[in-house]
Design an enzyme around this catalytic site. Structure first.
Site, PDB file in Angstrom:
ATOM      1  CG  HIS A   1      -3.420   0.100  -6.431  1.00 33.79           C
ATOM      2  ND1 HIS A   1      -3.756   0.550  -5.280  1.00 33.79           N
ATOM      3  CD2 HIS A   1      -3.561  -1.367  -6.239  1.00 33.79           C
ATOM      4  CE1 HIS A   1      -4.140  -0.441  -4.491  1.00 33.79           C
ATOM      5  NE2 HIS A   1      -3.838  -1.715  -4.862  1.00 33.79           N
TER       6      HIS A   1
ATOM      7  CD  GLU B   1      -3.078   3.841  -4.873  1.00 33.37           C
ATOM      8  OE1 GLU B   1      -4.145   3.308  -4.828  1.00 33.37           O
ATOM      9  OE2 GLU B   1      -1.892   3.192  -4.638  1.00 33.37           O
TER      10      GLU B   1
ATOM     11  NE  ARG C   1      -4.161  -1.610   0.157  1.00 32.24           N
ATOM     12  CZ  ARG C   1      -4.387  -2.799  -0.471  1.00 32.24           C
ATOM     13  NH1 ARG C   1      -3.543  -2.760  -1.199  1.00 32.24           N
ATOM     14  NH2 ARG C   1      -5.484  -3.335  -0.565  1.00 32.24           N
TER      15      ARG C   1
END
Length: 314
Positions: free
Chosen positions: A280, A262, A233
């Site tokens: 991602h 993000e 993450r």
């Protein structure tokens, strides 16, 4: 049965619409619109489907008095307030294991791409520079490099096994030694791990303890020849420290699939040939996303039929 859905794939949306009454909350809209949506549906919503980007925080949970279950379309549950769910007796499920191979494959791809500069070399050929300027500069081999893994869980172990096939010695850090890692070198701190590997991979869950687990000390221990790979993450890494280390040459390179805010990515990274950036996409394969969707729906069905959950977290 009513389900609230956020940012999910068409296959999952179709399956949810077929089996449940589906309300779609677009979290990218203005706050007033989202608030009106919640006021309109608050009493009927019994389930929330979240993703790696949006889950169920305390504020959302408090606005849904009849919420019974949060089914996450993700392995990680860091976007869900687990303590609040436990307090209110709300069940939580996730999608473990089904994307392990895909995330591990991407991690290896990032290691190879950074070490061999695959992205800038591709641009070099496409731009016609090969015929004009000749061969590209030499890169660095990947085989035989020591790979350090933070978090030897399912994904971490899958990465280790793949790296072993390239002749890479494996080191790892976790809170304690793992019996399954008997052939790997255990490091008692992340700094020790970084100082004793060429490529450092972040593959642990995001918790308060692992937030910014990659800080300046770790980056400096990894050093100007070291490579950081993050498929965990974004908040695992102190992004400001990472950017400055790359710009100053204190870190050799990075392969990043996740970011702190993000989909916003630090623009300073865009022009660096020693950095590979992914949006991602660790689990973004047709096969993994279908299996994840099936788990989400299966967990919801099990809950509402009073059957055991398939992948319970809470």
């Amino acid at each position: 049965m009513t389900c609230s859905s956020v940012q999910v794939q068409p296959y999952l949306l179709e399956a949810l619409e077929e089996k449940f009454t589906l309300h779609k909350l677009d979290t990218t809209t203005e706050p007033d619109k989202a608030a009106r949506f919640l006021r309109s549906h608050r009493d009927s919503i019994r389930a929330v489907v979240g993703t790696a980007f949006v889950g169920a925080d305390a504020e959302l949970i408090d606005q849904l008095p009849n919420l019974e279950i949060v089914s996450s379309y993700s392995v990680g549950v860091d976007k869900i307030d687990l303590a609040k769910c436990k307090e209110k007796g709300i069940r939580v499920t996730n999608c473990p294991d089904v994307s392990t191979d895909d995330v591990a494959d991407l991690a290896l791809g990032l290691m190879l791409a950074v070490s061999r500069r695959l992205c800038p070399i591709d641009r070099y050929v496409r731009s016609g520079l090969w015929s004009k300027l000749g061969d590209y500069e030499l890169t660095t081999k990947f085989s035989g490099k020591t790979v350090g893994i933070i978090g030897p869980g399912n994904i971490g172990m899958a990465i280790a096994k793949r790296a072993e096939a390239f002749g890479c010695p494996i080191s790892y850090f976790s809170r304690s030694k793992k019996p399954a890692c008997i052939n790997y070198n255990y490091c008692p701190t992340v700094v020790d791990l970084a100082a004793n590997c060429d490529i450092l991979v972040v593959a642990c869950a995001l918790t308060p303890d692992t937030r910014h687990i990659i800080n300046r000390d770790v980056i400096d221990a990894l050093g100007p020849e070291g490579v950081l790979i993050n498929i965990g993450r974004g908040p695992h890494v102190d992004e400001a420290e990472l950017v400055s280390a790359l710009l100053e040459g204190r870190l050799g390179g990075a392969g990043l699939d996740v970011f702190q805010d993000e989909p916003n990515v630090p623009e300073e990274l865009f022009k660096l040939d020693n950095v590979v950036l992914m949006p991602h996409v660790g689990s973004a394969t047709v096969e993994a996303r279908k299996a994840m969707a099936d788990l989400v729906v299966g967990n919801l069905e099990a809950h509402f039929l009073n059957k055991p959950l398939l992948t319970p977290v809470v």
